[in-house]
Design a protein around this motif. Structure first.
Motif, short mmCIF file in Angstrom:
data_model
loop_
_atom_site.label_atom_id
_atom_site.label_comp_id
_atom_site.label_asym_id
_atom_site.label_seq_id
_atom_site.Cartn_x
_atom_site.Cartn_y
_atom_site.Cartn_z
N PRO A 82 66.69 1.74 150.15
CA PRO A 82 66.62 2.34 148.98
C PRO A 82 66.72 3.87 148.90
O PRO A 82 67.12 4.66 147.60
N PRO B 279 71.51 -1.22 152.94
CA PRO B 279 70.22 -1.63 151.68
C PRO B 279 69.22 -0.67 151.72
O PRO B 279 68.39 -0.93 150.75
N TRP C 295 61.57 4.60 143.69
CA TRP C 295 62.83 4.55 142.54
C TRP C 295 63.86 3.63 143.04
O TRP C 295 64.34 2.72 142.24
N GLY C 296 64.22 3.72 144.19
CA GLY C 296 65.32 3.03 144.35
C GLY C 296 64.79 1.21 144.51
O GLY C 296 65.88 0.59 144.08
N LEU C 297 63.78 1.03 144.95
CA LEU C 297 63.51 -0.25 145.03
C LEU C 297 63.28 -0.73 143.61
O LEU C 297 63.59 -1.96 143.28
N SER D 33 69.69 5.62 146.97
CA SER D 33 69.22 6.94 145.79
C SER D 33 70.17 8.13 146.33
O SER D 33 70.72 8.65 145.38
N PRO E 187 71.85 2.29 160.67
CA PRO E 187 72.76 1.60 159.90
C PRO E 187 73.84 2.33 159.02
O PRO E 187 75.07 1.98 158.79
N GLU E 188 73.35 3.59 158.45
CA GLU E 188 74.41 4.40 157.65
C GLU E 188 75.54 4.90 158.44
O GLU E 188 76.32 5.26 158.04
N MET F 137 61.31 8.47 146.60
CA MET F 137 62.65 8.12 146.37
C MET F 137 62.65 6.76 146.76
O MET F 137 63.61 5.85 146.18
N ARG F 138 62.08 6.22 147.73
CA ARG F 138 62.11 4.83 148.13
C ARG F 138 61.80 3.92 146.97
O ARG F 138 62.33 2.82 146.52
N TRP G 77 64.86 0.20 140.76
CA TRP G 77 65.90 0.27 139.90
C TRP G 77 67.38 -0.20 140.55
O TRP G 77 68.37 -0.23 139.90
N ASP G 78 67.19 -0.33 141.72
CA ASP G 78 68.29 -0.83 142.42
C ASP G 78 67.78 -2.41 143.23
O ASP G 78 67.40 -2.18 144.45
N SER H 244 69.03 -4.50 144.64
CA SER H 244 69.84 -4.96 145.84
C SER H 244 69.34 -4.27 147.16
O SER H 244 69.81 -4.44 148.53
N THR H 245 68.58 -3.41 146.99
CA THR H 245 67.91 -2.60 148.05
C THR H 245 66.67 -3.31 148.35
O THR H 245 65.96 -3.90 147.70
N ARG H 246 66.20 -3.04 149.81
CA ARG H 246 65.05 -3.55 150.33
C ARG H 246 64.48 -2.70 151.45
O ARG H 246 65.18 -2.17 152.19
N VAL H 247 63.11 -2.56 151.81
CA VAL H 247 62.66 -1.75 152.91
C VAL H 247 63.02 -2.46 154.20
O VAL H 247 62.89 -3.71 154.02
N MET H 248 63.38 -1.80 155.02
CA MET H 248 63.59 -2.47 156.28
C MET H 248 62.78 -1.76 157.35
O MET H 248 63.31 -0.99 158.23
#
Lengths: 121, 121
Positions: free
Chosen positions: B16, B14, A104-106, B20, A50-51, A101-102, A108-109, A111-115
């Motif tokens: 994480p 989305p 931390w992202g989850l 990051s 997706p990126e 990193m995952r 503190w952010d 709007s993120t989610r594991v996919m």
DNA sequence: ATTATTACTTGTTAATTGCAAGTAAATTAG
DNA sequence: CTAATTTACTTGCAATTAACAAGTAATAAT
């Protein structure tokens, strides 16, 4: 200097973090590693993430990961003559980095989610 | 776009890990975080680290870390009117990321070594 | 045999990096 | 108090890198 041939024979310092960053300190490389950990193996798979990594950057980063023995090439699973990529032992050892990193992202952010799929990073 | 004002209001995905990397996915940012974890607090301290970060990059990255609430400014400890930086709770939560990277570097690059002080990353 | 897909490469423009130099405010030296 | 120094940046600019679009050679599918 030709594309994808960045020099790797020089280090900024003996710090293991600095040396790690010389390999994967950019916005794309660890996303390829993430994809590999998710079971994706081929150029098109990484390209379809997706990126939306540009193909020239993808080729450059794969080359760098190969040179640093983080990934290796293997025959594609579909029986064709094409090649696929997979993580080496060194590459697999990056799992704790990606996991941290995952997490931390989850944390503190919001709007993120594991996919993520089976092999979960 | 003015220096140091990279847009942060848009995300590639989305994921994480991708989010990051939008904050610290480059060759310098985590070295500043490392220095902060080692107890260094001021511009000149980061500037004096062995990797030799250019001052314009340092200013840019500090600004980015401030905007993302990874670091905050506090009065300098020496009683002068100057400012220092320290990690926020969010910034301190990066410790496992740095630790995982340090461990990986030490394990897979034999030419690296820890050169760390009290607070050990 | 023709068409499509794959795995890239190349060209071009935009953005970022790194180095050197400059600057204004705060601090120290005399 | 004044002058020199240090600090924490900013600015200018050449060089590197990134992004986007397009192209290509080697399979592979129809």
């Amino acid at each position: 200097m030709p594309a994808g041939k960045k020099r790797t024979d020089w280090r900024r310092s003996p710090c293991p973090i600095a040396c790690s960053l010389d390999i994967f300190g950019d916005r794309w490389t660890l996303l390829i590693v993430r994809d590999l950990m998710l079971g994706r193996t081929r150029f098109r798979d990484f390209s379809a993430s997706p990126e939306g990594i540009p193909t020239n950057i993808l080729a450059d980063r794969l080359e760098r990961l190969l040179q640093h023995n983080v990934v290796e090439q293997i025959p594609a699973a579909d029986g064709t003559k094409r090649l696929a990529y997979r993580l080496t032992e060194k590459g697999n050892a990056l799992r704790p980095v990606l996991k941290a990193m995952r997490d931390w992202g989850l944390a503190w952010d919001k709007s993120t989610r594991v996919m993520l799929s089976p092999k979960s990073v």
